[in-house]
Structure formats: C-alpha cells, structure tokens
Design an enzyme around this catalytic site. Structure first.
Site, short mmCIF file in Angstrom:
data_model
loop_
_atom_site.label_atom_id
_atom_site.label_comp_id
_atom_site.label_asym_id
_atom_site.label_seq_id
_atom_site.Cartn_x
_atom_site.Cartn_y
_atom_site.Cartn_z
N LYS A 1 -12.35 1.02 12.46
CA LYS A 1 -11.05 1.53 12.91
C LYS A 1 -11.01 1.66 14.44
O LYS A 1 -9.97 1.41 15.06
CB LYS A 1 -10.76 2.88 12.25
CG LYS A 1 -10.61 2.83 10.74
CD LYS A 1 -9.48 1.93 10.30
CE LYS A 1 -8.11 2.50 10.60
NZ LYS A 1 -7.03 1.65 10.03
N TYR B 1 -16.95 2.30 8.53
CA TYR B 1 -15.49 2.35 8.44
C TYR B 1 -14.88 2.90 9.73
O TYR B 1 -13.94 2.33 10.29
CB TYR B 1 -15.06 3.23 7.25
CG TYR B 1 -13.59 3.57 7.26
CD1 TYR B 1 -12.64 2.61 6.90
CD2 TYR B 1 -13.15 4.84 7.64
CE1 TYR B 1 -11.29 2.92 6.92
CE2 TYR B 1 -11.80 5.14 7.65
CZ TYR B 1 -10.88 4.18 7.30
OH TYR B 1 -9.54 4.49 7.33
N ALA C 1 -4.87 -2.35 5.79
CA ALA C 1 -6.14 -1.72 6.19
C ALA C 1 -7.18 -1.86 5.08
O ALA C 1 -6.83 -2.00 3.91
CB ALA C 1 -5.93 -0.24 6.50
N TYR C 2 -8.42 -1.83 5.50
CA TYR C 2 -9.56 -1.72 4.58
C TYR C 2 -9.97 -0.26 4.59
O TYR C 2 -10.43 0.25 5.61
CB TYR C 2 -10.70 -2.62 5.06
CG TYR C 2 -11.95 -2.58 4.19
CD1 TYR C 2 -12.20 -3.59 3.28
CD2 TYR C 2 -12.88 -1.55 4.32
CE1 TYR C 2 -13.36 -3.57 2.48
CE2 TYR C 2 -14.03 -1.52 3.53
CZ TYR C 2 -14.26 -2.53 2.62
OH TYR C 2 -15.39 -2.51 1.85
N GLY D 1 0.81 -1.21 0.00
CA GLY D 1 0.00 0.00 0.00
C GLY D 1 0.84 1.26 0.00
O GLY D 1 2.07 1.21 0.08
N ASP E 1 -2.00 -12.83 5.11
CA ASP E 1 -3.38 -12.39 5.31
C ASP E 1 -3.60 -12.23 6.82
O ASP E 1 -3.71 -13.21 7.54
CB ASP E 1 -4.34 -13.42 4.73
CG ASP E 1 -5.81 -13.01 4.86
OD1 ASP E 1 -6.09 -12.01 5.55
OD2 ASP E 1 -6.67 -13.71 4.29
N TRP F 1 -6.41 11.83 6.02
CA TRP F 1 -6.24 12.20 4.62
C TRP F 1 -4.84 11.83 4.10
O TRP F 1 -4.09 12.67 3.61
CB TRP F 1 -6.50 13.69 4.45
CG TRP F 1 -7.93 14.10 4.66
CD1 TRP F 1 -8.95 13.32 5.11
CD2 TRP F 1 -8.51 15.39 4.42
NE1 TRP F 1 -10.12 14.04 5.17
CE2 TRP F 1 -9.89 15.31 4.75
CE3 TRP F 1 -7.99 16.60 3.96
CZ2 TRP F 1 -10.75 16.40 4.63
CZ3 TRP F 1 -8.85 17.69 3.85
CH2 TRP F 1 -10.22 17.59 4.17
N ASP G 1 -8.77 9.59 11.62
CA ASP G 1 -9.60 10.69 12.12
C ASP G 1 -11.08 10.34 12.06
O ASP G 1 -11.90 10.97 12.73
CB ASP G 1 -9.33 11.96 11.32
CG ASP G 1 -9.60 11.79 9.82
OD1 ASP G 1 -9.28 10.71 9.28
OD2 ASP G 1 -10.09 12.74 9.17
#
Length: 284
Positions: A130, A126, A61-62, A10, A36, A151, A103
């Site tokens: 988190k 989401y 992360a998703y 990523g 995984d 962001w 955030d």
C-alpha cells in the site's frame, strides 16, 4: 463530470457507483474482468477509448493481508504497479486520480492518532504494498486525492462486521483480539466524502474514517449486542492467533485536514455500524 471507477465490484466500489448515480454523475464502472489494472497497455487503451473521463477513482485493491506475506508479488502488483499504471493513464488524458491507501502503512507503535504529517513505517508485506501505491501517486500523479482509510466495511465483500455475524451463528463462544485499535470506516460515508473532496478541487493527502475508535473486541461486542447474540465473547491477544502478518496495534487515523476542507465531521463508528446492520436487516 465523468468518472471511471476501477474495482467497481468490491464493497467500496459498489457504494461509490451507487453514490455517483444518486448524484447524477456519469459513471463507467469497471471490475477486474472489465479492466485489469496490472496490465499497463490495457489501462492505457481503456482510458484513451473513453476520452470523456475526468476522474479515475481507484477502488481496486489486494486486501488479503495474511496471504500477502507469501503472495507478496501479487500484492505489490495490484497495490503498487496497478496504481502506477492508472497514474500514467490519468496524466495522459489530464484526469484527476483518487486512490485509497490504508492505516497499515503505519507500524501502530505510537499512542495517539496518526495524522497526515506522520511518516509511514509498514510492518507487513500488505502495508508495504500500500505504501508503494502511495509513493507512485505522490511522485507521478499530476492531480491526485490520496485517501487513507481503516477497517473498511460495507455491503459488498467480506468484512469484519459480516465475519462476526457469520461466526456467531450456531456458536456460544467467540474469541476476538482486544489489542488492535483503529477507526471503522463505512463505505457509504467514505463514498460521500470522496465525491465531496473531488467537488472541492482541493487535491492532496487525506485521512477519512468514521469518528472515534475502538478495539476489534469492543467493535465485535457492539455488533453482537445489536444483533441479539447471547453467547460469551472472550478478549484475546493477537499472538494467540499466530497470524502470518503482523497488524499495527494502534492505527487510529486523525481526520485533521479533511474536516477543515469539507466543513463537516464524520458520523461515529457506532452510528455507521447501526446503519450497516439495519441495511443487512440483522438488528433485533
């Protein structure tokens, strides 16, 4: 120091691997095909097969915010259960764990930057996923660095900067929301600060973003001015897009505690954006 980096493919994972290599840190880079994190036994086996691991940095992360409203089980599996699996593995081999939260664990209703003492209240699936990851870290990990970011952008996967550049190509008009405000976070600066935190040995909860804040609209405006786009940018409201997931309106994170630990402040979001645009080779 020997480090396992999950989610190494990523945008954050790529810069984390690169920064480790620049510092001469032994790095085991694992993407989702290699490891995984949602499969607990696979995680345990991987870690016990690499007993040299001293730190696990979880960049997996998703991040599909809108998709998570329907596909919430996958979001909770990766962002929650996967984190739990890594925590137990880290405890097993007496390793520290670094995990990145968001955030989006805040509702965005207050009109001042969120500090590490503010209580989370997510308004999307989401964000809830988190927060679950945070809870597993804080409840179960023996030694952890829990880092909230906002962001995030970098060379790897799709992000807001790349989207704006892509959307602007061949178009004379764009619409971008003006009622979402936060602090952009450049993966290069985040990777550096993360490794500095590990070096400090001061475990705990941190906020790490570039300095300052902006709306999505003003950030887009800055990007497009730098790239020489000559079209018309229109400010709109979030409700105009009718997105499945609610976004926090004001989710600026205050880096209080991080500055005091590391001894330095972070570059501004404008400086970070300039460096990234230079990296992409799109500044005119």
């Amino acid at each position: 120091m020997s480090v396992l980096i999950t989610g190494a493919g990523g945008q954050l994972g790529q810069d984390m691997v690169k920064t480790c290599e620049q510092r001469g840190i032994t790095c085991i880079a694992a993407d989702s095909k290699t490891l995984d994190i949602t499969r607990s036994q696979d995680v345990m086996n991987f870690v016990t097969d690499h007993p040299e691991i001293e730190v696990i940095i979880n960049c997996a992360a998703y991040n599909a915010v809108d998709d998570a409203e329907q596909d919430w089980q996958k979001a909770f599996l990766v962002n929650g259960i996967g984190v739990r699996n890594l925590v137990h593995a880290a405890n097993l081999v007496n390793a520290q764990i670094v995990h990145f939260s968001s955030d989006y664990v805040f509702d965005g209703q207050q009109q001042r930057p969120y500090t590490i003492v503010d209580q989370p209240h997510p308004i999307s699936q989401y964000g809830k996923s988190k927060l679950l990851g945070e809870q597993f870290i804080r409840d179960l990990a023996d030694q952890y660095y829990l880092i909230r970011v906002s962001w995030v952008f970098g060379r790897g996967n799709v992000n807001f900067v790349k989207k704006i550049i892509e959307w602007s190509r061949g178009k004379n008009e764009l619409r971008v929301v003006e009622d979402q405000v936060s602090s952009p976070t450049y993966t290069v600066d985040l990777a550096r600060a993360t490794l500095d935190l590990i070096d400090s040995g001061m475990c705990g909860l941190y906020h790490i973003t570039n300095s300052g804040y902006c709306s999505r609209f003003s950030w887009a405006q800055y990007i497009l001015e730098k790239t020489g786009w000559e079209g018309k940018l229109h400010p709109v409201k979030s409700e105009d897009f009718n997105s499945p997931a609610r976004r926090p309106a004001y989710s600026v994170l205050d880096n209080f505690g991080t500055r005091e630990t590391l001894g330095y402040s972070f570059p501004t979001w404008q400086d970070a954006t300039d460096r990234f645009l230079n990296e992409l080779g799109v500044i005119r």
